[in-house]
Design an enzyme around this catalytic site. Sequence first.
Site, short mmCIF file in Angstrom:
data_model
loop_
_atom_site.label_atom_id
_atom_site.label_comp_id
_atom_site.label_asym_id
_atom_site.label_seq_id
_atom_site.Cartn_x
_atom_site.Cartn_y
_atom_site.Cartn_z
N GLU A 274 -30.55 22.85 36.99
CA GLU A 274 -29.46 21.95 36.58
C GLU A 274 -29.83 21.18 35.31
O GLU A 274 -29.88 19.95 35.30
CB GLU A 274 -29.18 20.94 37.71
CG GLU A 274 -28.88 21.55 39.06
CD GLU A 274 -28.92 20.52 40.20
OE1 GLU A 274 -29.25 19.34 39.96
OE2 GLU A 274 -28.61 20.91 41.34
N PRO A 275 -30.09 21.87 34.21
CA PRO A 275 -30.51 21.15 33.00
C PRO A 275 -29.34 20.46 32.30
O PRO A 275 -28.24 21.02 32.23
CB PRO A 275 -31.07 22.26 32.10
CG PRO A 275 -30.33 23.48 32.53
CD PRO A 275 -30.02 23.32 33.99
N ARG A 277 -30.05 17.26 29.68
CA ARG A 277 -30.62 16.71 28.45
C ARG A 277 -31.11 17.80 27.49
O ARG A 277 -30.84 17.76 26.30
CB ARG A 277 -31.80 15.81 28.82
CG ARG A 277 -32.32 14.98 27.67
CD ARG A 277 -33.65 14.33 28.04
NE ARG A 277 -33.62 13.58 29.26
CZ ARG A 277 -33.36 12.28 29.36
NH1 ARG A 277 -33.07 11.59 28.28
NH2 ARG A 277 -33.38 11.68 30.53
N ARG A 313 -28.97 3.90 25.76
CA ARG A 313 -30.34 4.28 26.13
C ARG A 313 -31.43 3.29 25.66
O ARG A 313 -32.28 2.91 26.46
CB ARG A 313 -30.67 5.71 25.66
CG ARG A 313 -29.72 6.78 26.22
CD ARG A 313 -30.23 8.20 26.03
NE ARG A 313 -31.39 8.43 26.83
CZ ARG A 313 -32.61 8.47 26.37
NH1 ARG A 313 -32.85 8.34 25.08
NH2 ARG A 313 -33.62 8.66 27.19
N TYR A 317 -33.19 1.60 28.83
CA TYR A 317 -34.51 2.16 29.18
C TYR A 317 -35.58 1.82 28.16
O TYR A 317 -36.67 2.38 28.21
CB TYR A 317 -34.45 3.70 29.26
CG TYR A 317 -33.29 4.25 30.02
CD1 TYR A 317 -33.19 4.09 31.40
CD2 TYR A 317 -32.30 4.98 29.37
CE1 TYR A 317 -32.12 4.63 32.11
CE2 TYR A 317 -31.23 5.51 30.07
CZ TYR A 317 -31.15 5.34 31.44
OH TYR A 317 -30.09 5.86 32.11
N CYS A 344 -22.63 -9.02 21.52
CA CYS A 344 -23.26 -10.33 21.76
C CYS A 344 -24.31 -10.27 22.86
O CYS A 344 -24.11 -10.84 23.95
CB CYS A 344 -22.19 -11.34 22.13
SG CYS A 344 -20.89 -11.36 20.91
N TYR A 372 -26.48 11.86 27.36
CA TYR A 372 -26.46 10.49 27.88
C TYR A 372 -26.14 9.49 26.77
O TYR A 372 -26.68 8.39 26.74
CB TYR A 372 -27.79 10.16 28.58
CG TYR A 372 -28.15 11.17 29.66
CD1 TYR A 372 -27.38 11.25 30.82
CD2 TYR A 372 -29.21 12.06 29.50
CE1 TYR A 372 -27.67 12.20 31.80
CE2 TYR A 372 -29.51 13.00 30.48
CZ TYR A 372 -28.74 13.06 31.62
OH TYR A 372 -29.03 14.00 32.58
N1 LLP Z 1 -29.39 17.21 38.49
C1 LLP Z 1 -29.28 15.99 39.04
C2 LLP Z 1 -29.00 15.89 40.48
C3 LLP Z 1 -29.44 14.85 38.26
O1 LLP Z 1 -29.36 13.65 38.83
C4 LLP Z 1 -29.71 14.97 36.87
C5 LLP Z 1 -29.90 13.79 36.02
C6 LLP Z 1 -29.79 16.28 36.33
C7 LLP Z 1 -29.63 17.36 37.18
C8 LLP Z 1 -30.03 16.53 34.88
O2 LLP Z 1 -31.31 16.18 34.47
P1 LLP Z 1 -31.82 16.51 32.97
O3 LLP Z 1 -31.91 17.99 32.78
O4 LLP Z 1 -30.81 15.92 32.05
O5 LLP Z 1 -33.13 15.85 32.89
N2 LLP Z 1 -29.27 8.38 31.61
C9 LLP Z 1 -30.66 8.77 31.62
C10 LLP Z 1 -30.87 10.06 32.38
C11 LLP Z 1 -30.36 10.03 33.80
C12 LLP Z 1 -30.57 11.34 34.52
C13 LLP Z 1 -29.84 11.36 35.79
N3 LLP Z 1 -29.86 12.61 36.48
C14 LLP Z 1 -31.18 8.82 30.19
O6 LLP Z 1 -30.42 8.58 29.25
O7 LLP Z 1 -32.37 9.06 29.96
#
Ligand code: LLP
Length: 418
Positions: A274-275, A277, A313, A317, A344, A372
């Site tokens: 499930e990629p 990012r 972000r 974070y 603000c 994101y």
């Molecule tokens: N699957 C599930 C169940 C998830 O919760 C997530 C991300 C992904 C897949 C995708 O993960 P990725 O491949 O993108 O690493 N807003 C944060 C990131 C939150 C991620 C939440 N879940 C940021 O800007 O760093």
Amino acid sequence: MHSSVSINDNQRIMENVPLRAIVQQYGSPCYAYSKKAISENFLDYQQAMGSRDHLICYAVKSNSNIAVLQTLAKLGAGFDIVSVGELERVLMAGGDPAKVVYSGVAKTAEEMRRALEVGIHCFNVESESELRLLNQTAAETNQLAPVSLRVNPDVDAKTHPYISTGLKENKFGIDISRAQEVYQQAAQMENISVVGVDCHIGSQLTDITPFIEAMQHLLVLVDRLAELGIKLKHIDIGGGLGVRYQNEVVPSLASYMQALEPLLKDRSETLVMEPGRSITANAGILLTQVQVIKKNGDKNFAIVDAAMNDMLRPALYDAWMDINAVEVITDSEEADYDVVGPVCETGDFLAKDRTLSITEGDYLYLSSAGAYGFTMSSNYNSRPRVAEVMIDGNQTHLIRARESIEDLIRGEQLIKEQ
Ligand code: LLP
């Protein structure tokens, strides 16, 4: 991962379009995405899978614009969703519901009904209550709900605590030590069909060891379940690899697959990922214009027209994101700046302590902003959300219009005087 900005003749360009031309045509601030980079990043995953049975489900939450989803749907992507809103986007974009996995800790009965109606690949179920509700909801329409249990493998993803999800103390998933029992319950339920297992340990992982550890835990469970007569069809390892924002050394997909190979070599289960990012982050930028340059004490501030409501972000974070001037050559003197927005809040910054040669009116771009970014944007301070543009070769497509004041107050009403 394929990134989106290069230099040609002293001009910074995305595909064949100068960044200056994008921001001048569509206004500032705006997000711009490279269709080529998104496509290549996705195809890298497909390719890395080789001959293994697989399903790459793009995590819609990272960038849910329907034109982005359309681009990926055309390449045969599946989708990982977390709400019925995301499901409707996938359908609108031409995505195949049979390739949709539905994650999320507390789906409502209404959301379940819609997902059952369109026939998704599976529900990633995160608790016994959810399992019972799904069984009940599927019974209403005499359907069989495909289920994969999201287990929490208690693995430290070693990423930012807010995006670390696979530890016992996190709210996500079913404790792996209880998973066997819950699978046995699920197998007894009349309107549930057990199809898989999944986990998601966190995001922005720059080390594959936690993924491998999580897979090892999942496989022990899969084998134990098989002995009990519960045969799973797929194993879903969750989100994709991290990306390079600054100087992170990110493992290649090939090395990730190589590390998984000894574990998976004699297995027939479909591998699901499930990629999010790693498909969209480096394919997108946020363009912004310097409004005011000022000095408070020893500090130089560049106040730009994008803010924490457009890109959360850094504020949320403390994320480091690269920021540069759109012009490669400028007459301005170099200085160290905090690049901040007009909201603000002291937490409203995009980048701190960056050496830039800029003057008021210059355009800047924040790199790796395709994931994101827009999806986490809001109307805080009554700021209309910005435009999104897709770049395709020489062409630019407006894929989301900048919000107007009417958009801002849509649905709001004054109280009628008696
Ligand atoms: N699957 C599930 C169940 C998830 O919760 C997530 C991300 C992904 C897949 C995708 O993960 P990725 O491949 O993108 O690493 N807003 C944060 C990131 C939150 C991620 C939440 N879940 C940021 O800007 O760093």
